[in-house]
Design a protein around this motif. Structure first.
Motif, PDB file in Angstrom:
ATOM      1  N   TRP A   1      47.884  36.385  39.539  1.00 25.62           N
ATOM      2  CA  TRP A   1      49.315  36.341  39.237  1.00 25.62           C
ATOM      3  C   TRP A   1      49.689  34.920  38.810  1.00 25.62           C
ATOM      4  O   TRP A   1      49.282  33.954  39.451  1.00 25.62           O
ATOM      5  CB  TRP A   1      50.118  36.727  40.473  1.00 25.62           C
ATOM      6  N   VAL A   2      50.460  34.809  37.746  1.00 21.34           N
ATOM      7  CA  VAL A   2      50.935  33.515  37.243  1.00 21.34           C
ATOM      8  C   VAL A   2      52.458  33.539  37.332  1.00 21.34           C
ATOM      9  O   VAL A   2      53.111  34.356  36.668  1.00 21.34           O
ATOM     10  CB  VAL A   2      50.458  33.274  35.803  1.00 21.34           C
TER      11      VAL A   2
ATOM     12  N   MET B   1      39.146  48.417  36.318  1.00 18.10           N
ATOM     13  CA  MET B   1      40.553  48.220  36.694  1.00 18.10           C
ATOM     14  C   MET B   1      41.097  49.505  37.296  1.00 18.10           C
ATOM     15  O   MET B   1      40.873  50.589  36.766  1.00 18.10           O
ATOM     16  CB  MET B   1      41.381  47.829  35.468  1.00 18.10           C
ATOM     17  N   ASP B   2      41.799  49.371  38.389  1.00 14.69           N
ATOM     18  CA  ASP B   2      42.219  50.554  39.133  1.00 14.69           C
ATOM     19  C   ASP B   2      43.690  50.515  39.500  1.00 14.69           C
ATOM     20  O   ASP B   2      44.090  51.083  40.502  1.00 14.69           O
ATOM     21  CB  ASP B   2      41.358  50.693  40.390  1.00 14.69           C
ATOM     22  N   ARG B   3      44.518  49.901  38.667  1.00 14.74           N
ATOM     23  CA  ARG B   3      45.935  49.788  38.994  1.00 14.74           C
ATOM     24  C   ARG B   3      46.780  50.566  37.994  1.00 14.74           C
ATOM     25  O   ARG B   3      46.504  50.566  36.792  1.00 14.74           O
ATOM     26  CB  ARG B   3      46.377  48.323  39.014  1.00 14.74           C
ATOM     27  N   ASP B   4      47.814  51.174  38.515  1.00 18.89           N
ATOM     28  CA  ASP B   4      48.808  51.821  37.675  1.00 18.89           C
ATOM     29  C   ASP B   4      49.752  50.712  37.203  1.00 18.89           C
ATOM     30  O   ASP B   4      50.685  50.324  37.923  1.00 18.89           O
ATOM     31  CB  ASP B   4      49.550  52.884  38.481  1.00 18.89           C
TER      32      ASP B   4
ATOM     33  N   HIS C   1      43.949  40.040  34.390  1.00 19.93           N
ATOM     34  CA  HIS C   1      42.687  40.547  34.918  1.00 19.93           C
ATOM     35  C   HIS C   1      41.587  39.750  34.253  1.00 19.93           C
ATOM     36  O   HIS C   1      41.423  39.798  33.035  1.00 19.93           O
ATOM     37  CB  HIS C   1      42.511  42.045  34.658  1.00 19.93           C
ATOM     38  N   ASP C   2      40.848  38.988  35.051  1.00 17.91           N
ATOM     39  CA  ASP C   2      39.922  37.996  34.527  1.00 17.91           C
ATOM     40  C   ASP C   2      40.706  37.053  33.614  1.00 17.91           C
ATOM     41  O   ASP C   2      41.645  36.432  34.073  1.00 17.91           O
ATOM     42  CB  ASP C   2      38.735  38.678  33.836  1.00 17.91           C
TER      43      ASP C   2
ATOM     44  N   GLY D   1      41.551  34.087  44.962  1.00 17.29           N
ATOM     45  CA  GLY D   1      41.450  35.500  45.295  1.00 17.29           C
ATOM     46  C   GLY D   1      40.045  36.009  45.045  1.00 17.29           C
ATOM     47  O   GLY D   1      39.191  35.297  44.517  1.00 17.29           O
ATOM     48  N   THR D   2      39.837  37.264  45.377  1.00 18.63           N
ATOM     49  CA  THR D   2      38.512  37.872  45.220  1.00 18.63           C
ATOM     50  C   THR D   2      38.544  39.153  44.393  1.00 18.63           C
ATOM     51  O   THR D   2      37.502  39.763  44.160  1.00 18.63           O
ATOM     52  CB  THR D   2      37.918  38.199  46.602  1.00 18.63           C
TER      53      THR D   2
END
Length: 258
Positions: free
Chosen positions: A83-84, A1-4, A109-110, A77-78
Motif C-alpha cells: 500500500w502506498v 493474486m486472490d483479491r476481489d 502487487h509486486d 510485508g510478506t
C-alpha cells in the motif's frame, strides 16, 4: 493474486472519504509541527492522524501487506502486496486555505499498480481505478480526454518546494507559459486526476515521491492519459501527462527544459 479488487477499491474509497471528513472537521484546530526536509516541507497533526486512520484499517484487513506512507507508518510485508499512502497531499494548501488537497491510496502487487483512490474532501469527489478496468469519478466512468493544441491547453504543474526543485520548475514554467493557454499549480495527485477528468489537458510533476503520484498515475492512465518522463516511463523525478492529441508536443517542450 486472490483479491476481489472491486471490493477492495470500495473499502479503500470509504477509508479515504473518512480521512477527508476528519480533515474538514479538524481544520480549525490543527497544529503544525516542525518542518521535515526543508522549511517549506510542512506537516500537521491532521496529516498524522489521517495516516494512522488509513494504515490501521488497512493492516487490520490485510496484516501481511507492506505499507509505504508519507508520515512514517510504513512497514515491510510478506504478501507481495504494498500500500502506498499519502494521507494529505497538499498540506500547504490545507493549512493556508489557499487551494485543494486530497487523500491518496494506491495498492501495488509486486511492482505493478493494481488499484488507486484519490479523494478531494471539499468537492466531495472520489476518483478511482483498477488496473485494466477504467477510471471513475464518484462511480461514473471517465471518458478518454479529448485534449487540444498546446496554445489552448491548460497545463498543471506540480513540484516539491525545495530550493533546487524550484529552480528547475522555474525553467519549465518559463518555457511553457508563453506557449500554452495557461498553467495551474496543483498538488501532484490532483494534477493527474484532473487530467483524467479532462479538466487539464496536460501536466508536469517534478521531484515527487511515490506516494504523491502512485494513485493519480494509475487513474490517469486508466482514463487514457499518456504518461512518461525523460523516457517512455514516468518517474518521481519527472512525470509528464497529456491527452493523446497533446502528448508529443508537450513532452518535447518539457523534456527540453526539465
Amino acid at each position: 493474486m486472490d483479491r476481489d479488487l472491486t471490493a477492495v477499491r470500495d473499502l479503500v474509497a470509504g477509508l479515504a472519504e473518512q480521512a477527508g471528513r476528519l480533515q474538514l472537521e479538524r481544520r480549525d484546530t490543527l497544529r503544525v509541527g516542525a518542518p521535515k526536509a526543508h522549511v517549506n516541507d510542512v506537516v500537521s497533526d491532521v496529516d498524522i492522524a489521517s495516516e494512522r486512520l488509513i494504515v490501521t484499517a488497512i493492516l487490520a484487513a490485510w496484516p501481511d501487506d507492506a505499507v509505504q506512507a508519507e508520515e512514517g507508518n510504513g512497514r515491510a510485508g510478506t504478501s507481495g502486496w504494498t500500500w502506498v499512502v499519502d494521507p494529505l497531499d497538499g498540506t500547504r494548501n490545507y493549512i493556508s486555505r489557499t487551494g485543494p488537497w486530497s487523500v491518496c491510496i494506491a495498492l501495488y502487487h509486486d511492482e505493478r499498480a493494481r488499484l488507486a483512490v484519490v479523494h478531494e474532501p471539499v468537492a466531495g469527489e472520489t476518483f478511482s481505478a483498477i488496473d485494466g478496468g477504467g477510471a471513475f469519478l464518484n462511480g461514473a466512468r471517465l471518458p478518454v480526454p479529448a485534449g487540444t493544441s498546446l496554445d489552448r491547453a491548460l497545463v498543471g504543474v506540480s513540484f516539491q518546494p525545495n530550493p533546487k526543485t524550484k529552480e528547475r520548475a522555474a525553467r519549465v514554467i518559463r518555457d511553457l507559459l508563453p506557449v500554452t493557454g495557461d498553467i495551474r499549480r496543483l498538488p501532484a495527485a490532483l494534477n493527474l486526476v484532473y487530467q483524467a477528468a479532462g479538466r487539464l489537458d496536460g501536466g508536469v510533476a517534478l521531484d515527487t515521491f511515490l506516494w504523491d503520484i502512485a494513485a493519480g498515475a494509475l487513474i490517469a492512465r486508466e482514463a487514457g492519459v499518456i504518461l512518461g518522463g525523460h523516457g517512455a516511463e514516468f518517474t518521481t523525478e519527472l512525470t509528464v501527462g497529456a491527452a493523446p492529441a497533446l502528448w508529443d508536443t508537450l513532452a518535447e517542450r518539457v523534456r527540453a527544459s526539465a
